[in-house]
Design a protein around this motif. Structure first.
Motif, mmCIF file in Angstrom:
data_model
loop_
_atom_site.group_PDB
_atom_site.id
_atom_site.type_symbol
_atom_site.label_atom_id
_atom_site.label_comp_id
_atom_site.label_asym_id
_atom_site.label_seq_id
_atom_site.Cartn_x
_atom_site.Cartn_y
_atom_site.Cartn_z
ATOM 1 N N PRO A 108 -8.021 -7.698 2.725
ATOM 2 C CA PRO A 108 -7.403 -8.518 2.042
ATOM 3 C C PRO A 108 -5.966 -7.962 1.328
ATOM 4 C CG PRO A 108 -9.669 -8.493 1.349
ATOM 5 C CD PRO A 108 -9.359 -7.376 2.468
ATOM 6 N N GLU A 109 -5.939 -6.868 0.955
ATOM 7 C CA GLU A 109 -4.805 -6.241 0.250
ATOM 8 C C GLU A 109 -3.584 -6.087 1.402
ATOM 9 O OE1 GLU A 109 -7.679 -4.722 0.591
ATOM 10 O OE2 GLU A 109 -8.435 -4.643 -1.629
ATOM 11 N N PHE A 110 -3.959 -5.855 2.609
ATOM 12 C CA PHE A 110 -2.921 -5.944 3.460
ATOM 13 C C PHE A 110 -2.429 -7.402 3.914
ATOM 14 C CE2 PHE A 110 -1.407 -6.357 8.281
ATOM 15 C CZ PHE A 110 -0.365 -5.043 8.052
ATOM 16 N N ARG A 111 -3.356 -8.308 3.985
ATOM 17 C CA ARG A 111 -2.959 -9.694 4.131
ATOM 18 C C ARG A 111 -2.055 -10.123 2.883
ATOM 19 N NH1 ARG A 111 -7.620 -11.384 5.025
ATOM 20 N NH2 ARG A 111 -8.302 -11.988 2.767
ATOM 21 N N GLN A 112 -2.241 -9.686 1.650
ATOM 22 C CA GLN A 112 -1.424 -10.003 0.495
ATOM 23 C C GLN A 112 -0.149 -9.650 0.862
ATOM 24 O OE1 GLN A 112 -2.041 -12.634 -1.658
ATOM 25 N NE2 GLN A 112 -0.015 -12.035 -2.434
ATOM 26 N N GLU A 113 0.031 -8.202 1.369
ATOM 27 C CA GLU A 113 1.247 -7.396 1.560
ATOM 28 C C GLU A 113 2.104 -8.065 2.514
ATOM 29 O OE1 GLU A 113 2.786 -2.886 2.354
ATOM 30 O OE2 GLU A 113 0.678 -3.398 2.077
ATOM 31 N N VAL A 114 1.367 -8.529 3.372
ATOM 32 C CA VAL A 114 2.193 -9.340 4.529
ATOM 33 C C VAL A 114 2.820 -10.481 4.098
ATOM 34 C CG1 VAL A 114 2.076 -10.482 6.748
ATOM 35 C CG2 VAL A 114 1.032 -8.401 6.555
ATOM 36 N N SER A 115 1.981 -11.332 3.322
ATOM 37 C CA SER A 115 2.248 -12.617 2.705
ATOM 38 C C SER A 115 3.400 -12.362 1.723
ATOM 39 C CB SER A 115 0.994 -13.389 1.762
ATOM 40 O OG SER A 115 1.717 -14.527 1.044
#
Length: 219
Positions: A108-115
């Motif tokens: 989830p952290e990587f997903r938020q960072e990409v977003s």
């Protein structure tokens, strides 16, 4: 009074005995010095042996530490290789490219960072920074919406990214400005706009310029 003389044989024997005694004494002295020297060398040899043993132990420890470090690096390299294979694929040119979707599903952290990165790259809003040098308040149209700018004030107006239009109704025609990278900010000034010189003849009279209204310029 008469003199008593030793026989020649006895005198020579005494001399030989004295010489032998002196030689024996010298030999004993030399032997003592040699014994002391051997003892000193023995102490030095013992110290050298201990030093060598200590250095040998230190070398063995360094080798053991080195072997453990090499093993840890090998394990880390293998782990990194497994991770790279799990999160990347090979493109048509043979280059490794990340598999973003699997990573985003797992983290989830990587997903938020990409977003956040995509949102930052495609910003939809910027800032129009307006600074007034007027002694009175000014009404200014920004994309058709009226904003009041107090005298000698500076305000930030949120505006869409792209081209925007400002206008000073009754004083100045619309002007276009651009909002975009890298800082997504456009700064402008509202300044007094002097009138042209007025010359009346005859006789020549020059009137100083008067302020006829505000004008907008970039700063």
């Amino acid at each position: 009074m008469g003199f008593f003389c030793l026989p020649p044989m006895l005198s020579a024997q005494s001399n030989r005995d004295a010489e032998q005694d002196a030689q024996i004494l010298q030999l004993r002295t030399d032997l003592k010095s040699l014994s002391d020297l051997v003892a000193e060398h023995g102490k030095n040899l013992t110290a050298i042996t201990r030093t060598v043993e200590a250095q040998d132990g230190a070398i063995k420890k360094l080798k053991s530490d080195f072997d453990r470090t090499v093993e840890a690096l090998r394990n880390e390299s293998e782990q990194q290789q497994r991770i790279l294979q799990a999160i990347s694929s090979t493109d048509s040119r043979g280059n490794s490219v990340l598999k973003l979707l699997p990573i985003m599903k797992q983290s989830p952290e990587f997903r938020q960072e990409v977003s956040d990165a995509v949102h930052e790259t495609m910003r939809q809003q910027g800032t129009l920074r307006v600074r007034s040098e007027m002694s009175t308040g000014t009404n200014m149209l920004v994309n058709g919406r009226t904003y009041y700018i107090p005298p000698y004030a500076m305000i930030d107006i949120p505006v869409p990214v792209g081209t925007l239009t400002t206008e000073l109704p009754g004083y100045e025609a619309p002007k276009n400005w651009s909002i975009g990278p890298p800082n997504y900010t456009q700064a402008i000034d509202i300044r007094p706009k002097p009138s042209p010189l007025v010359i009346v003849e005859p006789p020549p009279i020059v009137y100083p310029p008067a302020v006829v209204g505000p004008t907008v310029i970039r700063w």
